[in-house]
Design a protein around this motif. Structure first.
Motif, mmCIF file in Angstrom:
data_model
loop_
_atom_site.group_PDB
_atom_site.id
_atom_site.type_symbol
_atom_site.label_atom_id
_atom_site.label_comp_id
_atom_site.label_asym_id
_atom_site.label_seq_id
_atom_site.Cartn_x
_atom_site.Cartn_y
_atom_site.Cartn_z
ATOM 1 N N ALA A 174 -7.873 -5.941 26.988
ATOM 2 C CA ALA A 174 -9.228 -5.571 26.396
ATOM 3 C C ALA A 174 -10.295 -6.054 27.493
ATOM 4 N N MET A 175 -10.167 -7.215 27.798
ATOM 5 C CA MET A 175 -11.213 -7.665 28.963
ATOM 6 C C MET A 175 -11.414 -6.873 29.959
ATOM 7 N N PHE A 176 -10.270 -6.233 30.414
ATOM 8 C CA PHE A 176 -10.109 -5.595 31.852
ATOM 9 C C PHE A 176 -10.921 -4.189 31.438
ATOM 10 N N ASP A 177 -10.822 -3.631 30.362
ATOM 11 C CA ASP A 177 -11.584 -2.421 29.706
ATOM 12 C C ASP A 177 -13.150 -2.643 30.021
ATOM 13 N N GLN A 178 -13.593 -4.092 29.511
ATOM 14 C CA GLN A 178 -14.879 -4.336 29.689
ATOM 15 C C GLN A 178 -15.281 -4.358 31.069
#
Length: 391
Positions: A174-178
Protein backbone atom coordinates in the motif's frame (compact mmCIF):
# COMPACT_ATOMS: atom_id res chain seq x y z
CA UNK A 1 -7.87 5.39 0.06
CA UNK A 2 -7.64 8.81 -1.36
CA UNK A 3 -4.20 9.19 -2.87
CA UNK A 4 -2.25 12.15 -4.18
CA UNK A 5 -3.42 11.44 -7.72
CA UNK A 6 -6.26 13.94 -7.21
CA UNK A 7 -3.79 16.73 -6.54
CA UNK A 8 -2.82 19.14 -9.30
CA UNK A 9 0.91 19.70 -9.85
CA UNK A 10 2.19 22.74 -8.01
CA UNK A 11 4.60 25.28 -9.54
CA UNK A 12 6.34 27.81 -7.35
CA UNK A 13 9.25 30.23 -7.51
CA UNK A 14 9.73 29.90 -3.76
CA UNK A 15 11.97 26.93 -2.86
CA UNK A 16 10.49 26.67 0.58
CA UNK A 17 7.14 25.36 -0.93
CA UNK A 18 6.67 22.01 -1.88
CA UNK A 19 4.30 -9.04 -34.50
CA UNK A 20 1.90 -11.25 -36.42
CA UNK A 21 3.11 -14.68 -37.65
CA UNK A 22 4.16 -15.03 -41.36
CA UNK A 23 1.53 -16.43 -43.77
CA UNK A 24 2.59 -19.75 -45.43
CA UNK A 25 3.39 -19.46 -49.17
CA UNK A 26 2.25 -22.08 -51.73
CA UNK A 27 3.65 -22.34 -55.29
CA UNK A 28 3.29 -24.67 -58.30
CA UNK A 29 6.57 -23.61 -59.90
CA UNK A 30 10.07 -24.91 -59.31
CA UNK A 31 11.35 -21.59 -58.15
CA UNK A 32 11.33 -21.16 -54.39
CA UNK A 33 9.34 -18.23 -53.09
CA UNK A 34 11.27 -15.04 -52.63
CA UNK A 35 12.48 -14.46 -49.12
CA UNK A 36 10.57 -11.74 -47.30
CA UNK A 37 12.31 -8.42 -47.09
CA UNK A 38 14.10 -7.83 -43.86
CA UNK A 39 12.09 -5.66 -41.53
CA UNK A 40 14.10 -2.72 -40.40
CA UNK A 41 14.16 -2.44 -36.66
CA UNK A 42 12.23 0.58 -35.54
CA UNK A 43 14.34 2.90 -33.47
CA UNK A 44 12.72 4.58 -30.48
CA UNK A 45 11.85 8.19 -31.11
CA UNK A 46 13.30 10.68 -28.63
CA UNK A 47 10.79 12.27 -26.30
CA UNK A 48 10.33 15.98 -26.72
CA UNK A 49 9.37 17.88 -23.57
CA UNK A 50 6.71 20.28 -24.80
CA UNK A 51 3.15 21.39 -24.14
CA UNK A 52 1.73 18.30 -25.88
CA UNK A 53 2.38 16.48 -22.58
CA UNK A 54 0.01 18.81 -20.71
CA UNK A 55 -3.71 19.11 -20.32
CA UNK A 56 -5.50 22.33 -21.18
CA UNK A 57 -5.60 23.37 -17.52
CA UNK A 58 -1.90 22.61 -17.12
CA UNK A 59 -1.05 24.61 -20.25
CA UNK A 60 -2.89 27.57 -18.84
CA UNK A 61 -1.04 27.21 -15.55
CA UNK A 62 2.30 27.04 -17.38
CA UNK A 63 1.47 30.14 -19.48
CA UNK A 64 0.60 32.17 -16.40
CA UNK A 65 3.58 30.88 -14.45
CA UNK A 66 6.12 31.54 -17.23
CA UNK A 67 5.18 35.23 -17.24
CA UNK A 68 6.30 35.50 -13.60
CA UNK A 69 9.80 34.17 -14.29
CA UNK A 70 12.42 36.90 -14.11
CA UNK A 71 15.59 35.46 -15.66
CA UNK A 72 17.56 38.55 -14.60
CA UNK A 73 16.92 37.64 -10.93
CA UNK A 74 19.93 35.49 -9.98
CA UNK A 75 18.26 34.22 -6.78
CA UNK A 76 15.21 33.10 -8.70
CA UNK A 77 17.37 31.26 -11.24
CA UNK A 78 19.24 29.55 -8.40
CA UNK A 79 16.06 28.36 -6.66
CA UNK A 80 13.98 27.63 -9.78
CA UNK A 81 12.34 24.20 -9.49
CA UNK A 82 14.31 23.31 -6.37
CA UNK A 83 11.13 22.50 -4.44
CA UNK A 84 10.25 19.73 -6.89
CA UNK A 85 13.88 18.55 -6.96
CA UNK A 86 13.86 18.26 -3.17
CA UNK A 87 10.62 16.29 -3.34
CA UNK A 88 12.17 13.78 -5.75
CA UNK A 89 15.28 13.53 -3.56
CA UNK A 90 13.13 12.90 -0.50
CA UNK A 91 11.08 10.32 -2.36
CA UNK A 92 14.25 8.48 -3.49
CA UNK A 93 15.63 8.48 0.05
CA UNK A 94 12.35 7.13 1.42
CA UNK A 95 12.30 4.29 -1.11
CA UNK A 96 15.95 3.47 -0.39
CA UNK A 97 15.34 3.40 3.36
CA UNK A 98 12.39 1.08 2.90
CA UNK A 99 14.43 -1.41 0.88
CA UNK A 100 17.40 -1.13 3.24
CA UNK A 101 15.33 -1.77 6.37
CA UNK A 102 13.42 -4.75 4.94
CA UNK A 103 14.82 -8.25 5.30
CA UNK A 104 12.86 -10.66 3.13
CA UNK A 105 15.30 -13.36 4.22
CA UNK A 106 13.26 -13.71 7.42
CA UNK A 107 10.23 -14.69 5.35
CA UNK A 108 12.27 -17.29 3.50
CA UNK A 109 13.60 -18.69 6.78
CA UNK A 110 10.09 -18.98 8.18
CA UNK A 111 8.85 -20.81 5.08
CA UNK A 112 11.86 -23.11 5.26
CA UNK A 113 11.16 -23.87 8.93
CA UNK A 114 7.58 -24.75 8.01
CA UNK A 115 8.72 -27.26 5.40
CA UNK A 116 11.31 -28.78 7.78
CA UNK A 117 8.70 -29.15 10.53
CA UNK A 118 6.28 -30.94 8.23
CA UNK A 119 9.04 -33.07 6.75
CA UNK A 120 10.32 -34.17 10.18
CA UNK A 121 6.89 -35.29 11.29
CA UNK A 122 7.01 -39.03 12.05
CA UNK A 123 10.78 -39.25 11.49
CA UNK A 124 11.36 -40.67 14.94
CA UNK A 125 8.76 -43.38 14.36
CA UNK A 126 10.37 -44.28 11.04
CA UNK A 127 13.75 -44.74 12.69
CA UNK A 128 12.20 -47.00 15.29
CA UNK A 129 10.07 -48.81 12.74
CA UNK A 130 6.85 -47.04 11.89
CA UNK A 131 5.16 -50.18 10.59
CA UNK A 132 5.70 -51.78 13.94
CA UNK A 133 3.45 -49.21 15.52
CA UNK A 134 0.64 -50.02 13.09
CA UNK A 135 0.85 -53.65 14.23
CA UNK A 136 0.52 -52.74 17.88
CA UNK A 137 -3.09 -52.14 18.78
CA UNK A 138 -3.54 -49.09 21.02
CA UNK A 139 0.09 -47.84 21.13
CA UNK A 140 0.20 -46.66 17.52
CA UNK A 141 -2.81 -44.39 17.84
CA UNK A 142 -1.48 -42.76 20.99
CA UNK A 143 1.96 -42.24 19.47
CA UNK A 144 0.51 -40.58 16.39
CA UNK A 145 -1.64 -38.28 18.51
CA UNK A 146 1.38 -37.18 20.58
CA UNK A 147 3.45 -36.56 17.47
CA UNK A 148 0.62 -34.69 15.78
CA UNK A 149 0.03 -32.46 18.81
CA UNK A 150 3.72 -31.58 19.07
CA UNK A 151 4.03 -30.79 15.37
CA UNK A 152 0.77 -28.85 15.36
CA UNK A 153 2.05 -26.49 18.07
CA UNK A 154 5.20 -25.71 16.10
CA UNK A 155 3.33 -25.31 12.82
CA UNK A 156 0.78 -22.96 14.39
CA UNK A 157 3.63 -20.84 15.77
CA UNK A 158 5.21 -20.65 12.33
CA UNK A 159 1.82 -19.79 10.81
CA UNK A 160 1.47 -16.82 13.17
CA UNK A 161 4.92 -15.58 12.14
CA UNK A 162 3.94 -15.89 8.49
CA UNK A 163 0.77 -13.90 9.13
CA UNK A 164 2.83 -11.12 10.72
CA UNK A 165 5.15 -11.07 7.72
CA UNK A 166 2.12 -10.97 5.45
CA UNK A 167 0.63 -7.97 7.24
CA UNK A 168 3.95 -6.11 7.02
CA UNK A 169 4.32 -6.83 3.31
CA UNK A 170 0.74 -5.75 2.58
CA UNK A 171 1.39 -2.44 4.35
CA UNK A 172 4.50 -2.00 2.22
CA UNK A 173 2.49 -2.72 -0.94
CA UNK A 174 0.00 0.00 0.00
CA UNK A 175 2.87 2.37 0.78
CA UNK A 176 4.44 1.70 -2.63
CA UNK A 177 1.13 2.65 -4.26
CA UNK A 178 1.23 5.98 -2.44
CA UNK A 179 4.89 6.50 -3.30
CA UNK A 180 4.17 5.77 -6.96
CA UNK A 181 1.38 8.35 -7.07
CA UNK A 182 3.59 10.93 -5.33
CA UNK A 183 6.31 10.29 -7.87
CA UNK A 184 3.83 10.88 -10.69
CA UNK A 185 2.99 14.25 -9.14
CA UNK A 186 6.68 15.18 -8.82
CA UNK A 187 7.31 14.09 -12.41
CA UNK A 188 4.43 16.26 -13.66
CA UNK A 189 5.64 19.26 -11.66
CA UNK A 190 9.17 18.93 -13.04
CA UNK A 191 7.80 18.66 -16.58
CA UNK A 192 5.77 21.84 -16.12
CA UNK A 193 8.74 23.68 -14.60
CA UNK A 194 10.87 22.73 -17.60
CA UNK A 195 8.23 23.71 -20.18
CA UNK A 196 7.51 27.01 -18.45
CA UNK A 197 11.22 27.77 -18.15
CA UNK A 198 11.94 26.98 -21.79
CA UNK A 199 9.01 29.08 -22.89
CA UNK A 200 10.16 32.07 -20.85
CA UNK A 201 13.77 31.62 -21.98
CA UNK A 202 12.73 31.64 -25.64
CA UNK A 203 10.68 34.81 -25.08
CA UNK A 204 13.59 36.59 -23.40
CA UNK A 205 16.10 35.53 -26.05
CA UNK A 206 13.89 36.64 -28.91
CA UNK A 207 12.62 39.78 -27.19
CA UNK A 208 14.50 41.50 -24.39
CA UNK A 209 17.89 40.02 -25.27
CA UNK A 210 17.56 40.99 -28.93
CA UNK A 211 16.53 44.50 -27.95
CA UNK A 212 19.58 44.89 -25.73
CA UNK A 213 21.83 43.63 -28.50
CA UNK A 214 20.40 46.09 -31.00
CA UNK A 215 20.67 48.90 -28.49
CA UNK A 216 24.32 48.08 -27.73
CA UNK A 217 25.13 48.05 -31.44
CA UNK A 218 23.24 51.30 -31.95
CA UNK A 219 24.69 53.34 -29.09
CA UNK A 220 28.13 51.76 -28.79
CA UNK A 221 27.99 52.52 -25.07
CA UNK A 222 29.95 50.23 -22.80
CA UNK A 223 27.11 50.01 -20.28
CA UNK A 224 24.70 48.89 -22.98
CA UNK A 225 27.14 46.20 -24.12
CA UNK A 226 27.55 45.10 -20.49
CA UNK A 227 23.79 44.95 -19.95
CA UNK A 228 23.48 42.74 -23.01
CA UNK A 229 26.31 40.50 -21.83
CA UNK A 230 24.80 40.24 -18.34
CA UNK A 231 21.50 39.03 -19.72
CA UNK A 232 23.30 36.53 -21.98
CA UNK A 233 25.04 35.10 -18.92
CA UNK A 234 21.75 34.89 -16.98
CA UNK A 235 20.12 33.10 -19.92
CA UNK A 236 22.99 30.61 -19.95
CA UNK A 237 22.65 30.02 -16.23
CA UNK A 238 18.92 29.55 -16.53
CA UNK A 239 19.43 27.14 -19.43
CA UNK A 240 21.79 25.07 -17.26
CA UNK A 241 19.20 25.11 -14.47
CA UNK A 242 16.59 23.73 -16.83
CA UNK A 243 19.03 21.00 -17.81
CA UNK A 244 19.45 20.08 -14.12
CA UNK A 245 15.67 19.80 -13.86
CA UNK A 246 15.64 17.50 -16.88
CA UNK A 247 18.15 15.22 -15.15
CA UNK A 248 16.01 15.18 -11.99
CA UNK A 249 12.96 14.43 -14.14
CA UNK A 250 14.76 11.41 -15.59
CA UNK A 251 15.43 10.14 -12.07
CA UNK A 252 11.72 10.50 -11.36
CA UNK A 253 10.89 8.58 -14.55
CA UNK A 254 13.14 5.70 -13.49
CA UNK A 255 11.66 5.63 -10.00
CA UNK A 256 8.24 4.72 -11.40
CA UNK A 257 9.11 1.23 -12.75
CA UNK A 258 11.56 0.69 -9.90
CA UNK A 259 8.79 1.28 -7.37
CA UNK A 260 6.45 -1.10 -9.20
CA UNK A 261 9.23 -3.71 -9.31
CA UNK A 262 9.69 -3.55 -5.54
CA UNK A 263 5.95 -3.68 -5.06
CA UNK A 264 5.70 -6.72 -7.32
CA UNK A 265 8.37 -8.52 -5.29
CA UNK A 266 6.36 -7.94 -2.11
CA UNK A 267 3.17 -9.08 -3.83
CA UNK A 268 4.77 -12.33 -4.96
CA UNK A 269 5.97 -13.02 -1.43
CA UNK A 270 2.51 -12.30 0.00
CA UNK A 271 1.04 -14.78 -2.47
CA UNK A 272 3.54 -17.44 -1.41
CA UNK A 273 2.75 -16.86 2.26
CA UNK A 274 -0.97 -16.99 1.49
CA UNK A 275 -0.49 -20.29 -0.31
CA UNK A 276 1.26 -21.74 2.73
CA UNK A 277 -1.46 -20.54 5.08
CA UNK A 278 -4.48 -21.67 3.07
CA UNK A 279 -3.05 -24.68 1.23
CA UNK A 280 0.05 -26.26 2.76
CA UNK A 281 -0.88 -26.18 6.44
CA UNK A 282 -4.56 -27.17 6.07
CA UNK A 283 -3.55 -29.92 3.64
CA UNK A 284 -1.08 -31.31 6.15
CA UNK A 285 -3.71 -31.30 8.88
CA UNK A 286 -6.19 -32.97 6.55
CA UNK A 287 -3.66 -35.67 5.76
CA UNK A 288 -3.12 -36.27 9.47
CA UNK A 289 -6.86 -36.51 10.06
CA UNK A 290 -7.00 -39.08 7.26
CA UNK A 291 -4.13 -40.98 8.83
CA UNK A 292 -5.90 -41.11 12.20
CA UNK A 293 -9.11 -42.15 10.49
CA UNK A 294 -7.31 -44.94 8.70
CA UNK A 295 -5.93 -46.20 11.99
CA UNK A 296 -9.41 -46.28 13.50
CA UNK A 297 -10.63 -48.14 10.44
CA UNK A 298 -7.83 -50.65 10.89
CA UNK A 299 -8.89 -51.29 14.46
CA UNK A 300 -12.54 -51.63 13.50
CA UNK A 301 -12.08 -53.86 10.46
CA UNK A 302 -8.75 -55.51 11.34
CA UNK A 303 -7.66 -54.81 7.77
CA UNK A 304 -3.99 -54.77 8.67
CA UNK A 305 -2.75 -55.00 5.11
CA UNK A 306 -5.06 -52.27 3.82
CA UNK A 307 -4.05 -49.87 6.58
CA UNK A 308 -0.37 -50.52 5.99
CA UNK A 309 -0.66 -49.90 2.24
CA UNK A 310 -2.72 -46.74 2.75
CA UNK A 311 -0.19 -45.43 5.27
CA UNK A 312 2.69 -46.14 2.88
CA UNK A 313 0.91 -44.24 0.12
CA UNK A 314 0.25 -41.36 2.48
CA UNK A 315 3.90 -41.17 3.51
CA UNK A 316 5.03 -41.32 -0.12
CA UNK A 317 2.65 -38.54 -1.15
CA UNK A 318 3.67 -36.42 1.82
CA UNK A 319 7.34 -37.00 1.05
CA UNK A 320 6.84 -35.99 -2.58
CA UNK A 321 4.84 -32.91 -1.62
CA UNK A 322 7.36 -31.88 1.01
CA UNK A 323 10.22 -32.40 -1.43
CA UNK A 324 8.56 -30.22 -4.04
CA UNK A 325 7.70 -27.59 -1.46
CA UNK A 326 11.23 -27.59 -0.06
CA UNK A 327 12.82 -27.21 -3.51
CA UNK A 328 10.42 -24.44 -4.54
CA UNK A 329 10.92 -22.59 -1.26
CA UNK A 330 14.71 -22.94 -1.42
CA UNK A 331 14.74 -21.64 -4.99
CA UNK A 332 12.57 -18.69 -4.03
CA UNK A 333 14.67 -17.91 -0.96
CA UNK A 334 17.82 -17.86 -3.11
CA UNK A 335 16.29 -15.63 -5.73
CA UNK A 336 17.47 -12.02 -5.67
CA UNK A 337 14.95 -9.24 -5.08
CA UNK A 338 16.29 -7.41 -8.14
CA UNK A 339 17.67 -9.24 -11.20
CA UNK A 340 21.28 -8.39 -12.09
CA UNK A 341 20.17 -7.71 -15.67
CA UNK A 342 17.92 -4.91 -14.39
CA UNK A 343 20.77 -3.36 -12.42
CA UNK A 344 23.06 -3.63 -15.46
CA UNK A 345 20.46 -1.94 -17.66
CA UNK A 346 19.93 0.86 -15.16
CA UNK A 347 23.67 1.33 -14.79
CA UNK A 348 24.11 1.53 -18.57
CA UNK A 349 21.35 4.10 -18.78
CA UNK A 350 22.95 6.20 -16.05
CA UNK A 351 26.38 5.98 -17.72
CA UNK A 352 24.82 6.99 -21.03
CA UNK A 353 23.11 9.93 -19.35
CA UNK A 354 26.38 11.07 -17.77
CA UNK A 355 28.14 10.81 -21.14
CA UNK A 356 25.45 12.99 -22.71
CA UNK A 357 25.72 15.50 -19.87
CA UNK A 358 29.49 15.71 -20.33
CA UNK A 359 29.05 16.23 -24.08
CA UNK A 360 26.43 18.92 -23.47
CA UNK A 361 28.75 20.68 -21.02
CA UNK A 362 31.58 20.52 -23.55
CA UNK A 363 29.36 21.87 -26.30
CA UNK A 364 28.16 24.63 -23.95
CA UNK A 365 31.71 25.58 -23.06
CA UNK A 366 32.67 25.62 -26.73
CA UNK A 367 29.73 27.84 -27.57
CA UNK A 368 30.57 30.20 -24.73
CA UNK A 369 34.18 30.47 -25.90
CA UNK A 370 32.94 31.19 -29.40
CA UNK A 371 30.58 33.80 -27.96
CA UNK A 372 33.46 35.44 -26.07
CA UNK A 373 35.48 35.67 -29.28
CA UNK A 374 32.47 37.12 -31.08
CA UNK A 375 31.86 39.66 -28.32
CA UNK A 376 35.49 40.75 -28.53
CA UNK A 377 35.20 41.16 -32.26
CA UNK A 378 31.99 43.16 -31.88
CA UNK A 379 33.57 45.44 -29.32
CA UNK A 380 36.59 45.95 -31.60
CA UNK A 381 34.34 46.87 -34.47
CA UNK A 382 32.49 49.35 -32.29
CA UNK A 383 35.70 50.98 -31.16
CA UNK A 384 36.98 51.16 -34.72
CA UNK A 385 33.75 52.74 -35.85
CA UNK A 386 33.97 55.27 -33.00
CA UNK A 387 37.51 56.15 -34.05
CA UNK A 388 36.33 56.65 -37.61
CA UNK A 389 33.63 59.03 -36.37
CA UNK A 390 36.17 61.07 -34.44
CA UNK A 391 38.38 61.42 -37.51
Amino acid sequence: MSGPDNQMPQLTLDASELAKADTPTLTLGAEPPAAPAAVEEKKPEPVQIDESMLTEAERKMVDEFSKKIDISDSQLVLQYGSAAQKSVAGFSESALANVRNKDLGEVGDTLTNLVVELKNFGQEEEEKGIFGFFKKAGSKMETMKVQYTKAEVNVDKIARELEQHQVTLMKDIAMFDQMYELNLKYYKELTMYIIAGKKRLAEVQSGQLEELRQKAERTGAQEDAQAYNDLVQMCNRFEKKLHDLELTRMVSIQMGPQTRMLQNNDTLMVEKIQSSLVNTIPLWKSQMVLALGLENSRKATAAQSAVTNATNELLKKNAEMLKMGTIATAKEAERSIIDIETLQHTNQQLISTLDEVIQIQRDGAQKRRAAEVELGRIEGELRQKLMELRN
